[in-house]
Design an enzyme around this catalytic site. Sequence first.
Site, PDB file in Angstrom:
ATOM      1  N   ASP A  32     -44.741 -17.157  27.606  1.00 13.74           N
ATOM      2  CA  ASP A  32     -45.501 -15.907  27.593  1.00 13.74           C
ATOM      3  C   ASP A  32     -44.775 -14.838  28.419  1.00 13.74           C
ATOM      4  O   ASP A  32     -44.043 -15.150  29.354  1.00 13.74           O
ATOM      5  CB  ASP A  32     -46.894 -16.118  28.187  1.00 13.74           C
ATOM      6  N   ASP A  65     -44.010 -16.744  22.996  1.00 15.74           N
ATOM      7  CA  ASP A  65     -45.403 -17.080  22.699  1.00 15.74           C
ATOM      8  C   ASP A  65     -46.240 -15.816  22.839  1.00 15.74           C
ATOM      9  O   ASP A  65     -46.046 -14.856  22.102  1.00 15.74           O
ATOM     10  CB  ASP A  65     -45.877 -18.203  23.602  1.00 15.74           C
ATOM     11  N   ASP A  86     -51.587 -13.279  27.621  1.00 16.75           N
ATOM     12  CA  ASP A  86     -52.620 -14.274  27.335  1.00 16.75           C
ATOM     13  C   ASP A  86     -53.561 -14.379  28.531  1.00 16.75           C
ATOM     14  O   ASP A  86     -53.119 -14.452  29.687  1.00 16.75           O
ATOM     15  CB  ASP A  86     -51.997 -15.636  27.059  1.00 16.75           C
ATOM     16  N   ARG A 129     -53.215 -11.245  16.588  1.00 13.20           N
ATOM     17  CA  ARG A 129     -53.855 -11.433  17.895  1.00 13.20           C
ATOM     18  C   ARG A 129     -53.832 -10.132  18.704  1.00 13.20           C
ATOM     19  O   ARG A 129     -53.263 -10.076  19.780  1.00 13.20           O
ATOM     20  CB  ARG A 129     -53.188 -12.558  18.688  1.00 13.20           C
TER      21      ARG A 129
END
Length: 361
Positions: free
Chosen positions: A174, A197, A201, A254
Amino acid sequence: MRLLTPRSAGSSRLPVRPPSPVRRRTARAALAALAAVLMGPAPTAAAAPESTAATATADGFASVDALGQNGTTGGAGGPVVTATTTAQFLDYISRPGPLTVQVSGTITLPTGSTDGMHPVASDKTIVGLGGSARITGGGLHIGLPASDSVTSPPANAVHNIIIRNLRFDGASDDLINIQMFSHHIWIDHNDFSDGDDGAVDIKRGSDYVTVSWNRFHDHDKTLLLGHDDDNAAQDRGRLRVTYHHNYFDASDQRNPRIRFGDPVHVYNNYYRDNSYGVASTMDAGVVLEGNYFFSVNNPARVDFSGDLGRLVARDNILVDCNHAIETRGSVTEPRTYYAYTLHRAAEVPTVVPAGAGAGKI
C-alpha cells in the site's frame, strides 16, 4: 598594542605577533572539523514550515472531538525537522511525541522485512516542502499490528497524524495503510500513483479520518474502507471517514469500496474515466453529494459483493455514465458530527483538478 607572554622565572618579556586573520580562520575550521568527527553529523536544520502546509486545520471527520482527541493537530507544539535522507525520515516518523517532519526531495523507502511498509508514530505532521517532495518504493503504515482478538480501541492506538503535500508512488504494497483502531488521521493534498495494492486503505476499526484534495491516478485499487465481510466485530460503528475534493483521475476502482463504515461522507469529488466510483456494502451508510461523474461505468452501487449497503445521493452530476447511482435506505447526516460547505456539483470539474494534489497548498 603589543601582546606579552606571561613572565616566568629567568625570562624577559618577549613580544608576540598576533595571529593573522588567515590563521584564525584556519584554526576555527580545524576545531569545527574535530567537533564534527567527535559528535557526529548534526540534524538537518529546519526551515520554518510553510504556513499553509503546516498550520492548516483538518476538517471532516478528522476535525471531530472524540476518543480523547480534540480534532487532528499532528505534530503541532513539537519541534520541526527536515528529512533529506531515508535514514532521517524513518528516524523522525518513528519518534515518540509531537513532531513536524518536513520532507525535502525524494525519499526512497526500502522493502526489507516489512514489505516496504514503515510505521508512523502518533502526533506527527509529515509535509512535503515545495511541489516535488516524494515518497517512493514503499509506503507508510499507521497502526498497531493486526489482531482479530482486539475488538475495541486500545489505549495505545496510533492517532493524530497529518500527511500533506507529498507524492507517493511505486510502493510494493500500500501507499498508505491505516489499521487497528487508529484515529484522527488527515490525508490532504497528496498525489498517489502506481502502488502495488491500495493507495489509502483504512481498516480494522480505524475512525475519524479525512481524505481530502488528493489526486489518484495510474492506480487500480484506490481506496479500501473495511477489508473483510467477516470483520464486523472491529468495524461496525466505526470507519467514519470523509472523502472530499479528491480527483479520481482514471483510477480504476475502489473510489472508495466500503464495508460497515457509518456514516461515510463522500462529497465534491471529481470522477473521470473509472470502472466504478463508490461501493457501499455490509450495511455501510454513505452520503454521496455534490460529486461529478464523467465516463464512469458504475458511479455508485449498493448491490456489489456481500450484504447490501445503504446510500443516500443528492445533487450529483453524471455525464456519459453507463449506469445510474444506486440508492437504498437512510444514513445519519454528516452535519450531526461537523459543519461543511459544498461547492456546486457543476463547479467540481474546474475546482478539483485545479486544487487537488501535491504542490497546490
